[in-house]
Design a protein around this motif. Structure first.
Motif, mmCIF file in Angstrom:
data_model
loop_
_atom_site.group_PDB
_atom_site.id
_atom_site.type_symbol
_atom_site.label_atom_id
_atom_site.label_comp_id
_atom_site.label_asym_id
_atom_site.label_seq_id
_atom_site.Cartn_x
_atom_site.Cartn_y
_atom_site.Cartn_z
ATOM 1 N N ASN A 140 0.474 -14.088 -7.400
ATOM 2 C CA ASN A 140 1.534 -15.059 -7.097
ATOM 3 C C ASN A 140 1.323 -15.702 -5.730
ATOM 4 O O ASN A 140 2.260 -15.817 -4.938
ATOM 5 N N ASP A 141 0.071 -16.069 -5.443
ATOM 6 C CA ASP A 141 -0.305 -16.723 -4.177
ATOM 7 C C ASP A 141 0.007 -15.886 -2.943
ATOM 8 O O ASP A 141 0.265 -16.422 -1.868
ATOM 9 N N LYS A 142 0.020 -14.555 -3.083
ATOM 10 C CA LYS A 142 0.224 -13.649 -1.951
ATOM 11 C C LYS A 142 -0.796 -12.525 -2.046
ATOM 12 O O LYS A 142 -1.267 -12.187 -3.124
ATOM 13 N N GLN A 143 -1.105 -11.944 -0.884
ATOM 14 C CA GLN A 143 -1.931 -10.738 -0.853
ATOM 15 C C GLN A 143 -1.037 -9.559 -1.230
ATOM 16 O O GLN A 143 0.001 -9.346 -0.618
ATOM 17 N N THR A 144 -1.423 -8.830 -2.252
ATOM 18 C CA THR A 144 -0.612 -7.738 -2.775
ATOM 19 C C THR A 144 -1.483 -6.505 -2.958
ATOM 20 O O THR A 144 -2.665 -6.615 -3.255
ATOM 21 N N LEU A 145 -0.885 -5.320 -2.818
ATOM 22 C CA LEU A 145 -1.603 -4.068 -3.055
ATOM 23 C C LEU A 145 -1.525 -3.716 -4.534
ATOM 24 O O LEU A 145 -0.479 -3.850 -5.156
ATOM 25 N N LEU A 146 -2.646 -3.254 -5.064
ATOM 26 C CA LEU A 146 -2.743 -2.918 -6.470
ATOM 27 C C LEU A 146 -3.174 -1.469 -6.611
ATOM 28 O O LEU A 146 -4.147 -1.041 -5.986
ATOM 29 N N VAL A 147 -2.442 -0.698 -7.411
ATOM 30 C CA VAL A 147 -2.826 0.669 -7.765
ATOM 31 C C VAL A 147 -3.040 0.672 -9.269
ATOM 32 O O VAL A 147 -2.124 0.349 -10.032
ATOM 33 N N ARG A 148 -4.262 0.986 -9.684
ATOM 34 C CA ARG A 148 -4.589 0.950 -11.113
ATOM 35 C C ARG A 148 -4.153 2.237 -11.818
ATOM 36 O O ARG A 148 -4.381 3.326 -11.320
ATOM 37 N N MET A 149 -3.537 2.076 -12.984
ATOM 38 C CA MET A 149 -3.142 3.183 -13.852
ATOM 39 C C MET A 149 -3.943 3.018 -15.140
ATOM 40 O O MET A 149 -3.466 2.456 -16.120
ATOM 41 N N ASP A 150 -5.197 3.491 -15.126
ATOM 42 C CA ASP A 150 -6.126 3.230 -16.221
ATOM 43 C C ASP A 150 -5.654 3.791 -17.559
ATOM 44 O O ASP A 150 -5.824 3.150 -18.586
ATOM 45 N N LEU A 151 -5.067 4.968 -17.562
ATOM 46 C CA LEU A 151 -4.642 5.583 -18.814
ATOM 47 C C LEU A 151 -3.614 4.715 -19.537
ATOM 48 O O LEU A 151 -3.662 4.556 -20.748
ATOM 49 N N LEU A 152 -2.689 4.128 -18.788
ATOM 50 C CA LEU A 152 -1.641 3.303 -19.387
ATOM 51 C C LEU A 152 -2.054 1.841 -19.518
ATOM 52 O O LEU A 152 -1.286 1.029 -20.010
ATOM 53 N N LYS A 153 -3.240 1.508 -19.005
ATOM 54 C CA LYS A 153 -3.729 0.128 -18.988
ATOM 55 C C LYS A 153 -2.719 -0.792 -18.298
ATOM 56 O O LYS A 153 -2.418 -1.885 -18.773
ATOM 57 N N ARG A 154 -2.205 -0.306 -17.178
ATOM 58 C CA ARG A 154 -1.259 -1.080 -16.383
ATOM 59 C C ARG A 154 -1.625 -0.948 -14.910
ATOM 60 O O ARG A 154 -2.348 -0.052 -14.513
ATOM 61 N N ASN A 155 -1.067 -1.860 -14.124
ATOM 62 C CA ASN A 155 -1.300 -1.867 -12.687
ATOM 63 C C ASN A 155 0.037 -1.888 -11.973
ATOM 64 O O ASN A 155 0.972 -2.564 -12.415
ATOM 65 N N LEU A 156 0.115 -1.154 -10.876
ATOM 66 C CA LEU A 156 1.309 -1.195 -10.032
ATOM 67 C C LEU A 156 1.019 -2.114 -8.859
ATOM 68 O O LEU A 156 0.005 -1.959 -8.180
ATOM 69 N N LEU A 157 1.891 -3.067 -8.630
ATOM 70 C CA LEU A 157 1.752 -4.014 -7.533
ATOM 71 C C LEU A 157 2.853 -3.748 -6.526
ATOM 72 O O LEU A 157 4.021 -3.676 -6.882
ATOM 73 N N LEU A 158 2.484 -3.597 -5.247
ATOM 74 C CA LEU A 158 3.470 -3.321 -4.219
ATOM 75 C C LEU A 158 3.087 -4.019 -2.932
ATOM 76 O O LEU A 158 1.954 -4.453 -2.761
ATOM 77 N N THR A 159 4.036 -4.121 -2.020
ATOM 78 C CA THR A 159 3.780 -4.747 -0.727
ATOM 79 C C THR A 159 4.093 -3.756 0.382
ATOM 80 O O THR A 159 5.050 -2.991 0.286
#
Length: 168
Positions: A140-159
């Protein structure tokens, strides 16, 4: 289930049954974990913050023996354990701890199923999330932290503030 190993597993539930399954597991004295986040819901006459599951239709369960396995799958609302092939998939303690850290300490957490190109590898050096590995990505045009959750095929995005981060 031929060979049982004590640890964290993941139950897939019927839609909107996560809290019921988690409550019933607690009543059966089976350790469970349902990560939630606060979300602002709007109705035509009001707004309200509610706790909603971070991963809809999933509940983490700590199984100690086969009896707890069978009791937990018999709960109304639980459908099956997440599997890899014929074996139910075990979740690492580190993954559970990371999810707990994020849900308890990050102010804004988003879950995304989108694919993200690998970003710069970072480690959180300060604060309650210290030691957590993450990546710096553009979202979303911002620098964001990403933590990958490979088992669930999802990513957590946080600031987080930039001062909390160091290169991996």
């Amino acid at each position: 289930m031929s060979k049982f190993s004590e640890g964290w597993y993941l139950i897939y539930t019927k839609p909107k049954h996560e809290k019921k399954v988690c409550t019933r597991l607690t009543e059966l004295r089976i350790v469970s974990f349902l990560p939630t986040r606060k979300s602002l819901r709007k109705w035509h006459d009001r707004k309200k913050y509610i706790d909603e599951p971070l991963f809809p239709s999933y509940v983490f369960v700590y199984l100690t023996d086969l009896q707890s396995y069978y009791h937990s799958i018999d709960i109304d609302g639980s459908l099956f354990y997440v599997r890899t092939g014929n074996i139910i998939t075990r979740i690492s303690e580190a993954t559970i701890n990371n999810i707990k850290l994020i849900t308890h300490n990050a102010e804004t957490v988003e879950v995304s199923e989108a694919y993200f190109c690998p970003g710069q590898k970072l480690v959180i050096a300060e604060g309650a999330l210290a030691g957590l590995s993450c990546e710096l990505v553009r979202y979303n045009d911002k620098q964001t932290l990403l933590v990958r959750m490979d088992l669930l095929k999802r990513n957590l995005l946080l600031t987080l503030p930039a001062g909390y981060l160091t290169c991996a």
